[in-house]
Design a protein around this motif. Structure first.
Motif, PDB file in Angstrom:
ATOM      1  N   LEU A  33      -2.946   4.131   4.070  1.00  0.00           N
ATOM      2  CA  LEU A  33      -4.316   3.161   5.018  1.00  0.00           C
ATOM      3  C   LEU A  33      -4.683   3.784   5.703  1.00  0.00           C
ATOM      4  O   LEU A  33      -3.849   4.950   7.465  1.00  0.00           O
ATOM      5  CB  LEU A  33      -3.874   1.671   5.752  1.00  0.00           C
ATOM      6  CG  LEU A  33      -3.655   0.981   3.882  1.00  0.00           C
ATOM      7  CD1 LEU A  33      -3.252  -0.805   4.940  1.00  0.00           C
ATOM      8  CD2 LEU A  33      -5.475   0.742   3.757  1.00  0.00           C
ATOM      9  N   VAL A  88      -8.440  -1.635  -1.803  1.00  0.00           N
ATOM     10  CA  VAL A  88      -8.961  -0.958  -0.086  1.00  0.00           C
ATOM     11  C   VAL A  88     -10.014  -0.239  -1.047  1.00  0.00           C
ATOM     12  O   VAL A  88      -9.766   0.409  -1.865  1.00  0.00           O
ATOM     13  CB  VAL A  88      -8.054  -0.269   0.257  1.00  0.00           C
ATOM     14  CG1 VAL A  88      -8.393   0.822   0.845  1.00  0.00           C
ATOM     15  CG2 VAL A  88      -6.143  -1.022   0.500  1.00  0.00           C
ATOM     16  N   CYS A 112       1.009  -1.301  -0.240  1.00  0.00           N
ATOM     17  CA  CYS A 112       0.049  -0.056   0.191  1.00  0.00           C
ATOM     18  C   CYS A 112       1.069   1.161  -0.120  1.00  0.00           C
ATOM     19  O   CYS A 112       0.486   1.756  -0.388  1.00  0.00           O
ATOM     20  CB  CYS A 112      -0.993  -0.023   1.055  1.00  0.00           C
ATOM     21  SG  CYS A 112      -2.634  -1.107   1.340  1.00  0.00           S
ATOM     22  N   ARG A 139     -12.555   2.769  -0.078  1.00  0.00           N
ATOM     23  CA  ARG A 139     -12.933   3.519   0.856  1.00  0.00           C
ATOM     24  C   ARG A 139     -14.618   4.134   0.785  1.00  0.00           C
ATOM     25  O   ARG A 139     -15.076   4.712  -0.288  1.00  0.00           O
ATOM     26  CB  ARG A 139     -12.307   4.786   0.226  1.00  0.00           C
ATOM     27  CG  ARG A 139     -10.086   4.788   0.865  1.00  0.00           C
ATOM     28  CD  ARG A 139      -9.171   5.423   0.744  1.00  0.00           C
ATOM     29  NE  ARG A 139      -7.645   5.569   1.527  1.00  0.00           N
ATOM     30  CZ  ARG A 139      -6.757   5.820   0.541  1.00  0.00           C
ATOM     31  NH1 ARG A 139      -7.590   5.947   0.193  1.00  0.00           N
ATOM     32  NH2 ARG A 139      -6.002   5.401   1.797  1.00  0.00           N
ATOM     33  N   SER A 196     -10.436   4.716   8.523  1.00  0.00           N
ATOM     34  CA  SER A 196     -12.193   4.379   8.158  1.00  0.00           C
ATOM     35  C   SER A 196     -12.151   3.187   6.628  1.00  0.00           C
ATOM     36  O   SER A 196     -13.470   3.496   6.149  1.00  0.00           O
ATOM     37  CB  SER A 196     -12.322   6.033   8.031  1.00  0.00           C
ATOM     38  OG  SER A 196     -12.143   6.533   6.693  1.00  0.00           O
ATOM     39  N   ASP A 197     -10.788   2.807   6.280  1.00  0.00           N
ATOM     40  CA  ASP A 197     -10.430   1.748   5.146  1.00  0.00           C
ATOM     41  C   ASP A 197     -10.991   0.759   4.940  1.00  0.00           C
ATOM     42  O   ASP A 197     -11.100   0.392   6.563  1.00  0.00           O
ATOM     43  CB  ASP A 197      -9.779   2.334   4.996  1.00  0.00           C
ATOM     44  CG  ASP A 197      -9.069   3.659   3.674  1.00  0.00           C
ATOM     45  OD1 ASP A 197      -9.903   4.100   3.769  1.00  0.00           O
ATOM     46  OD2 ASP A 197      -8.097   3.658   3.975  1.00  0.00           O
ATOM     47  N   PRO A 250      -7.518   0.058  10.237  1.00  0.00           N
ATOM     48  CA  PRO A 250      -9.014  -0.279   8.904  1.00  0.00           C
ATOM     49  C   PRO A 250      -9.198  -1.773   8.854  1.00  0.00           C
ATOM     50  O   PRO A 250      -9.410  -2.392   9.980  1.00  0.00           O
ATOM     51  CB  PRO A 250      -8.095  -0.034   7.704  1.00  0.00           C
ATOM     52  CG  PRO A 250      -6.514  -0.817   7.807  1.00  0.00           C
ATOM     53  CD  PRO A 250      -6.281  -0.242   9.381  1.00  0.00           C
TER      54      PRO A 250
END
Length: 376
Positions: free
Chosen positions: A54, A232, A47, A234, A57-58, A160
């Motif tokens: 990261l 990921v 990432c 979002r 809230s991911d 996350p």
């Protein structure tokens, strides 16, 4: 496929406003994963290398295949059938393949109902197959805990959410889609029962499968053969919690609430008292010669609780049943039920009943015919 959730809860949950935007980002650059690899560490580094910072809230969505590889769930391909027996809680449906093998849909020990208990032979080392993670929710929690530790400076103890995803077919729909096999830190269900819709009516059955929707979205950017097993998502921070939550196990519905616990063939066989796999399954391709289907139906009717003292002979599409009246009646109904599972029906042509002085004998010998035809 499961039935609708029963009854609304006593108190409706507070509705969450829909996000203005949800974004899915593929995470490139992960190497081939091996047993005991630090998967969370590899994800964090990939990432960072991709410029994906990261956040707490991911949602990090990880294909179960790489989780299973990191957990050492690979076995020799020669052990596949024995492993399938071990990994199966119950048989849902089974069909024969042209090469003589069978394909089974089972409830897996990892939780969901899947073909072959999720055992996978694609994208693995030659001569091996891969089992599902033994406890997918525990796998998700472990990945999240490790990510929390790795991201401690930036996220001040936050982390996350993690979804471990897998792929499955769906009843009544062609095509496969990804679903949440395991989860940690994500509200897997959004229970809207008890809330009011725009017309002011109380919603009674709506329970959104948030975790499954996240897994399916992530798969659109991960792909099946692109070598990017992580994505990921979002924009769903309202569904991410600091605690790990119940996990994806609560999405699995079995027992009395499951309206579709068996395939139609297996439901008939269970009702007739057969044990699992007592009679060879029908072929995976529907139809086939009527003679073969009739022969299989006779085998099914004769298994389990059996035909008593009734005798059955077959001449293609005509069955002759003879014996004591009661046993013949039982045999005829068992045969008709077994034929139904083969998409066949039968017209019953009664024979003579032996009588004395005009009175039927209790143990009268009866002979009837069943003339088989395709079920419309």
């Amino acid at each position: 496929m499961s039935a609708p959730h029963p009854g609304p809860p006593s108190g409706a949950s507070t509705p969450l406003p829909p996000p203005a935007e949800v974004v899915a980002l593929s995470v490139p650059g992960l190497p081939e994963i091996g047993s005991s690899d630090d998967l969370a560490g590899l994800i964090a580094r990939a990432c960072a290398a991709a410029g994906i910072a990261l956040g707490a809230s991911d949602v990090v969505v990880v294909a179960s295949k790489v989780v299973a590889k990191a957990e050492g769930r690979s076995i020799p391909a020669a052990e596949r059938e024995r492993a399938l027996d071990r990994e199966s809680v119950r048989l849902v449906a089974e069909r024969g393949l042209p090469d003589g093998r069978t394909t089974r849909v089972v409830q897996s020990r990892s939780g969901p109902v899947m073909a072959a208990a999720g055992i996978d032979a694609s994208d693995v080392a030659e001569g091996t197959v891969l089992l599902l993670p033994a406890d997918p929710d525990a796998s998700a929690r472990a990945l999240r805990s490790r990510l929390r530790a790795l991201l401690e400076p930036q996220l001040a103890g936050g982390a996350p959410a993690v979804v471990v995803s897998d792929t499955s077919g769906r009843p009544w729909r062609d095509g496969v889609t990804d679903f949440a096999l395991g989860a940690a830190g994500l509200e897997v269900l959004d229970d809207a029962r008890g809330r009011l819709d725009r017309s002011g009516r109380v919603m009674e059955v709506t329970v959104r499968g948030v975790a499954d929707e996240v897994a399916a979205l992530a798969d659109l950017v991960k792909g099946k053969a692109a070598g990017t097993p992580v994505a990921v998502v979002r924009g769903l921070g309202a569904h991410v919690s600091d605690d790990d939550g119940d996990g994806a196990a609560r999405l699995v519905r079995t027992g009395p609430a499951d309206w579709f616990a068996f395939g139609h063939v297996e439901a008939v066989r269970a009702a007739l008292g057969l044990d699992e796999r007592e009679v060879a399954p029908p072929p995976i391709a529907p139809g086939g010669p009527v003679r073969d289907r009739v022969a299989r139906a006779v085998d099914v009717a004769a298994a389990g609780r059996g035909l008593g003292a009734a005798a059955v002979s077959s001449d293609g599409e005509v069955l002759a049943v003879s014996g004591p009246a009661y046993d013949v009646g039982v045999a005829v109904e068992r045969l008709r039920v077994a034929l139904w599972a083969e998409r066949l029906d039968a017209d019953v042509v009664p024979g003579a009943v032996r009588t004395v002085d005009g009175e039927e004998l209790v143990d009268a010998s009866v002979a009837v015919e069943l003339r088989v035809r395709e079920r419309s």
